[in-house]
Design an enzyme around this catalytic site. Structure first.
Site, PDB file in Angstrom:
ATOM      1  N   PRO A 116      -1.936  -6.358  -5.520  1.00 54.96           N
ATOM      2  CA  PRO A 116      -1.811  -7.550  -4.600  1.00 54.96           C
ATOM      3  C   PRO A 116      -2.728  -7.090  -3.476  1.00 54.96           C
ATOM      4  CG  PRO A 116       0.314  -6.141  -5.104  1.00 54.96           C
ATOM      5  CD  PRO A 116      -0.918  -5.628  -5.949  1.00 54.96           C
ATOM      6  N   GLY A 119      -5.769  -8.897   3.300  1.00 55.76           N
ATOM      7  CA  GLY A 119      -7.054  -9.126   4.190  1.00 55.76           C
ATOM      8  C   GLY A 119      -7.882  -8.074   3.798  1.00 55.76           C
ATOM      9  N   PHE A 251       5.996  -2.201  -5.701  1.00 60.54           N
ATOM     10  CA  PHE A 251       7.303  -2.805  -6.314  1.00 60.54           C
ATOM     11  C   PHE A 251       7.140  -4.254  -6.842  1.00 60.54           C
ATOM     12  CE2 PHE A 251       9.913   0.331  -3.492  1.00 60.54           C
ATOM     13  CZ  PHE A 251       9.315   1.433  -4.006  1.00 60.54           C
ATOM     14  N   GLY A 252       6.282  -4.870  -6.037  1.00 57.85           N
ATOM     15  CA  GLY A 252       6.223  -6.383  -6.275  1.00 57.85           C
ATOM     16  C   GLY A 252       5.073  -7.130  -5.432  1.00 57.85           C
ATOM     17  N   TYR A 448      -3.461   8.995  18.006  1.00 53.58           N
ATOM     18  CA  TYR A 448      -4.537   8.211  17.127  1.00 53.58           C
ATOM     19  C   TYR A 448      -5.943   8.963  17.442  1.00 53.58           C
ATOM     20  CZ  TYR A 448      -6.981   4.189  15.347  1.00 53.58           C
ATOM     21  OH  TYR A 448      -7.572   3.298  14.721  1.00 53.58           O
TER      22      TYR A 448
END
Lengths: 530, 530
Positions: A116, A119, A251-252, A448
Site C-alpha cells: 500500500p 505519499g 494488516f490491510g 528529534y
C-alpha cells in the site's frame, strides 16, 4: 513536477546560504558532493514487469521508478546514485474501495505481493519492494483523495485515504474547518499514510496526534473488510482503531478514513523565547507542558540547534542584532530557542500567552515577540527542501526521533547525540548533531535529532557511514527507554529494534494479528515485523 | 463492613425520601418489596470446593460468597433472593506479580479456570463464575494496592492493580498529586479493573479516560509476561496498551499499572445552570463541548431526569423556592439542569467560567451558582447507595449507557428511552426512564439512562422483566450507531451485542488475540467474547 530523486516540487529550491556553508565547513570540513544519476540512466535499468495485464495497473517504467523508493537517507542515496536495485512490477491506481478489493483478490489469485502506497514519504523504508520470486504490486491511493462527507454536527469528515495534507486542508478550509495535522512531510504525505504510520503533527498539542484524530474507517484485508464505526469513546473491549493505527500496511489497505475536525480558529500566533541555558530551558518546557496551559505548539531547540538555525537562517546582519539584544538580556552562548503557539479565541489566547510568558520569564526566558514565530510558521515545511541544498553543497543530512519520559529526556538526548557525534571518529570524520523537542506531553517529550555528515568518496562508503550512525543511535534509543519511533514509524529500518520495546510476546501478538488478516503474508512483508 | 448482597459499606444508608417515594408511586405505582435472604441461608448452599489446597487460596465459604457476584441488576436480584447458583471454588489473594505467575502456573497444572477480580463492581457480569466441569479460581488483586513508585518529573505513578479509588487518591494526595479518575463506582472499583474494562471518570473532560491515564504496566498471561513500557507517545506499530485496555481478563492478569498523574489543582468548583428546554440544552452542551473551553466536568440531565432529581432531593420547600426562581427567569416545565466544573489555576478557571456562562446564557441558560454544583460533588458516589433505598421501598433500578456522535445523540437517546418506557406495557407495568449526558467529546457524547420499574410478584418474574428491558435497550443501542458500552464494559451481559459494532472480522481478530495469550481458554471464558 515532483522530483523523482528527492523531495518535493522541482520548482521549489532551497539553497544552503553561503554563511551556513561556512558554518558547516568549520565544523565538519568542506562539503564533498557526489555525482547525481539521470532519470534516463535509471529508466534504462527497469526490468520487464512480471505482472499479468490488469486495467487498473500501470507497468510504465517511469511510474515504477517513481514508486520504488521513499525518503529515507538510504533511499536518497539510491536515487541520487541511480541504483534503485528493485522496482515494483506495477502500480495500481484504484479509485474506489471496491477496486481495492478487486485488486487484492487479483493479487491473491496471481500470487502477487502488495505494498500500500500513500505519499511515498516514508523515512523508514515502508514502501520499498524487495527482491524475490513473487511479483510486487504497489497499490497507490492517490486517486482516492476526496472529502466524501462532512458531518458538521459531529465534526467528522470522511476522506479517501490518498488525500495529501494540502488536499485535506483545502477541502476542509473551504467549509470553515481544519484537521490541524501538520507533519513536516505535510505537502506530500497522505491521510491514510498518517494513520498507517501513527503520524504526529506540529500542532499535536492542540489537535492531538493522528491517534486522536482518526475516528473510524475501513480496512480492506485478505480476510475481509474491517469496518470501524465512529464513536466518541467506547468501553466495548480493545479498540480496533488502534490495530489499524501503526499497522503499516501489514494488516490491510485503508480504503476510507473518518477524522475529527475543528472549526477554523479565530486567531493563531507563534512566539519565540530564548532561555539562557539548556538546563533552564528543559525545566521551563517541562513545567509549561505540565501546567496544562492551552497552547497549540511548543518546541525547544537545544543550544547547538539554536546556533545552527541562526547560522543557516541566511541573514547574518539581522542575526547579529538579535544576538546583541539577547546578550543584553542574559541569553548568551548556550542559549536555547523555544517557540510556542496559541490557537483559538482571542480571550483564551491572551490568557495562554500571559501565563506562558510569565512562566518562561521565571526561568530567565527573553521574549522576542512574533517575528521568529512567524518565520517558523512560514518555513515549517521547508526543511526537507534544505536537504537538497545541503546535498548539492556536499553534505548528507538525516534525522531520527524518539520519545521518552521527562525523567529520562536529558540523559537519552545526550546519549543519542554522543553516539552520533563520535560515530565516524574511526574514519576521522566529524558529525554535526543537534536536537529539538517538538512534541511535549505531561509525561515526557519527543526528541528529534538532526545529524549532518560528509558523504564518503563514493555512494557505498556513504551508505556505510549512514548504517553505522543509524545503528548506533537506534540501539542507544531502545536500550535507554526510548521508543524506536515517536512519529516516523517502524518500516524496515526500525524493525530490528522493535522487539526491545514490544517484547517477544508483544511481537508474537502482532504477528498473530498479521497472520489473522493476511494468512499468506502477502501485504508488505518485512515491514514492521521481520 | 462491606455489604455481602448490595452496594458499599453497611454503615452508609441512603433512604428514599418520602417525597421521592410519592413521586415514583404516582408515576409507576406503589413499591412492591420482595423479601431478602440472609447470609446464613446463602452460606448453607456453598458446595465443597473442587480445588486442591494451595497456600495462597482461600476456600472459606463466606469468602467465596463475597466473590461470586458483581453489581449488575441480575447479580443484585440473585444476592437478594439468596440464589447465587454458582460460587468460585476458591479465592486467591496474591501479594506480588510472582505469586500471580505462580497461581497461573498452578491453574494450568490443575486444569482450573481463572477469573481476575478487582473491586467486584462490574455491572455487566464480568466476574461471575459459570457452572461447568472445571473448578473456578477467582484471583483477587486486593492485597496489591500500594503506590510502588512515583516519578515526580514524568508524573508517572506505579501501583499494584488492586488499589481502589480511595487507595489510589489517598496515596497520591499525600504527595500532592491526583489521578483524577472518578467513576461512580470509585469507592470500591480498582485501578486494574478500570484498565481492564476501559473505565471513564466523571472528570474525564480534564483528566481523560483510563485510556489516556494508563501509561504502561504488566500483564501476566499463560503465554508469558507482557511488559508494556511507558512512553509519552509512540509511532512504533500498534499500541499494545490498547490490547490490555478493555481485555476484561481474557488475555491475562494485570499485575502492575503505571498511570499519568497530575499535581493537585489550586482550585476546583462546580456550577449548575438551567436551560429552558432539551433542544436548547443539547445545542448548548454540544457548542460548549466543541468550543474547547477547558472545563473539568460537563453534564446535562434531560427534563425528566431534572424533575426526578429535584423530586428525590428530599428538600421539597427549598426545591419549591428554586423552581420559583427559575420560572421567573424562563426555566419552567421542560427545563434541563446542566452542571459543569472548572479545575486548575484561578486565572484559567475564571476565564473558563466566564466563557461557559456567556455561551450558556446565549442559549437561555439560568445560572444558579455553586450551591447545586457542590451538592453534585458531595453526592457524586451516592447514587449506588440509593439503589438500596429504592429496593427497600419496593423499586428496582438499573442504568445503561452508550456513546454516539452528536448528529445521532438526540435520536438514539429518544429511541433508548422509548424502548424502555414501553418495555413492560404488555404486563401493564410502567417504567420510569430518565437520562443524562455525562461525558462530552468534540465528536459526540455518552448517553446514560436510568430506569426504575417495580419488581414482579417473585424474583423470577422480576428477572424476566429486567431481561426484557435490557434486551430492548441493548438492541436499540447497537442497531442505531451506539456503542454497547461507553464506560461499563462488555462482560457477559453485553457480549451478544458486541459483534454488531466490531464486525465478524473484528471479533475474530480479538478471538485470535485471546487464543494467542491464553491457548487453553482458561481466563474468564464467555466474557467479552462468547
Amino acid at each position: 513536477m515532483r522530483r523523482w530523486n528527492g523531495w518535493g516540487d522541482e520548482a521549489t529550491v532551497v539553497e544552503l546560504p553561503a554563511h551556513g556553508g561556512a558554518f558547516l565547513a568549520a565544523l565538519i570540513g568542506p562539503g564533498q558532493p557526489l555525482p547525481d544519476a539521470s532519470l534516463a540512466q535509471v529508466l534504462a535499468q527497469v526490468p520487464a514487469s512480471r505482472l499479468a495485464v490488469h486495467p487498473l495497473v500501470s507497468t510504465d517504467a517511469e511510474v515504477r521508478v517513481r514508486h520504488a523508493r521513499g525518503q529515507s537517507l538510504p533511499d536518497w542515496l539510491a536515487m541520487r546514485e541511480g541504483r534503485f536495485e528493485v522496482f515494483p512490477d506495477g502500480v495500481a491506481l484504484p479509485e474506489t474501495p471496491a477496486q481495492i478489493r478487486e485488486l487484492l483478490a487479483w493479487a491473491a489469485e496471481q500470487d502477487v505481493l502488495v505494498i500500500p502506497y500513500g505519499g511515498g514519504t516514508s523515512v523508514a523504508g515502508h514502501i520499498n519492494p524487495q527482491a524475490g520470486a513473487k511479483p510486487v504490486l504497489t497499490l497507490s491511493l492517490e486517486r482516492m483523495s476526496r472529502l466524501l462527507e462532512l458531518d458538521e454536527q459531529s465534526l467528522i469528515a470522511t476522506f479517501g485515504p490518498g488525500a495529501s495534507g494540502p488536499q485535506v486542508e483545502s477541502q476542509l478550509r473551504a467549509r470553515g474547518y481544519t484537521l490541524g495535522h501538520f507533519p513536516q512531510s505535510w505537502e506530500l504525505s497522505t491521510l491514510g499514510g498518517w494513520v498507517a504510520s501513527r503520524s504526529s503533527g506540529q500542532q499535536s498539542l492542540r489537535y492531538g496526534r493522528i491517534e486522536q484524530l482518526f475516528a473510524g474507517g475501513t480496512l480492506e484485508t485478505f480476510a475481509g473488510t474491517l469496518q470501524i464505526p465512529t464513536f466518541p469513546a467506547s468501553a466495548a473491549g480493545p479498540d480496533l482503531r488502534e490495530l489499524v493505527l501503526g499497522s503499516e500496511g501489514r494488516f490491510g489497505v485503508i480504503s476510507s478514513v473518518q477524522v475529527r475536525v475543528t472549526k477554523l480558529a479565530v486567531e493563531e500566533k507563534f512566539y519565540a523565547v530564548f532561555l539562557p541555558s539548556w538546563a533552564k530551558a528543559l525545566e521551563a518546557i517541562r513545567t509549561l507542558g505540565q501546567a496544562r496551559v492551552p497552547l497549540s505548539m511548543l518546541r525547544l531547540s537545544n543550544a547547538i540547534e539554536t546556533e545552527t538555525q541562526l547560522a543557516l537562517a541566511g541573514h547574518p546582519e539581522q542575526i547579529a542584532w538579535l544576538e546583541k539584544y539577547l546578550a543584553l538580556r542574559g541569553a548568551r552562548a548556550g542559549k536555547c530557542m523555544l517557540t510556542f503557539g496559541v490557537t483559538g479565541n482571542r480571550g483564551q489566547n491572551a490568557l495562554s500567552l500571559k501565563q506562558a510568558k510569565s512562566l518562561l520569564k521565571s526561568f530567565g526566558g527573553v521574549f522576542t515577540g512574533t517575528l521568529l514565530g512567524k518565520k517558523w510558521a512560514e518555513g515549517r515545511f521547508r526543511f526537507p527542501y534544505l536537504r537538497e541544498g545541503l546535498w548539492q553543497a556536499g553534505y548528507a543530512v538525516d534525522t531520527l526521533e524518539t520519545a521518552t519520559d521527562w525523567a529520562n529526556v536529558d540523559s537519552l538526548l545526550n546519549k543519542i547525540e554522543a553516539s552520533l557525534r563520535g560515530g565516524l571518529s574511526d574514519e576521522g570524520e566529524q558529525v554535526h548533531v543537534f536536537t529539538h523537542l517538538s512534541h511535549v506531553y505531561g509525561e515526557g517529550s519527543s526528541i528529534y535529532t538532526t545529524y549532518v555528515f560528509r558523504p564518503g568518496s563514493d555512494y557505498a562508503t556513504t551508505h556505510k557511514r549512514w548504517q553505522k550512525l543509524k545503528h548506533l543511535a537506534s540501539s542507544t534509543v531502545v536500550n535507554n527507554r526510548g521508543t524506536i519511533s515517536h512519529q516516523h514509524g517502524v518500516g524496515r529500518d526500525h524493525a530490528p529494534y522493535l522487539p526491545v520495546e514490544k517484547g517477544e510476546l508483544g511481537i508474537a501478538a502482532l504477528q498473530a494479528m498479521a497472520n489473522h488478516f493476511d494468512p499468506d503474508q502477502r501485504l508488505n512483508p518485512g515491514v514492521l515485523l521481520k
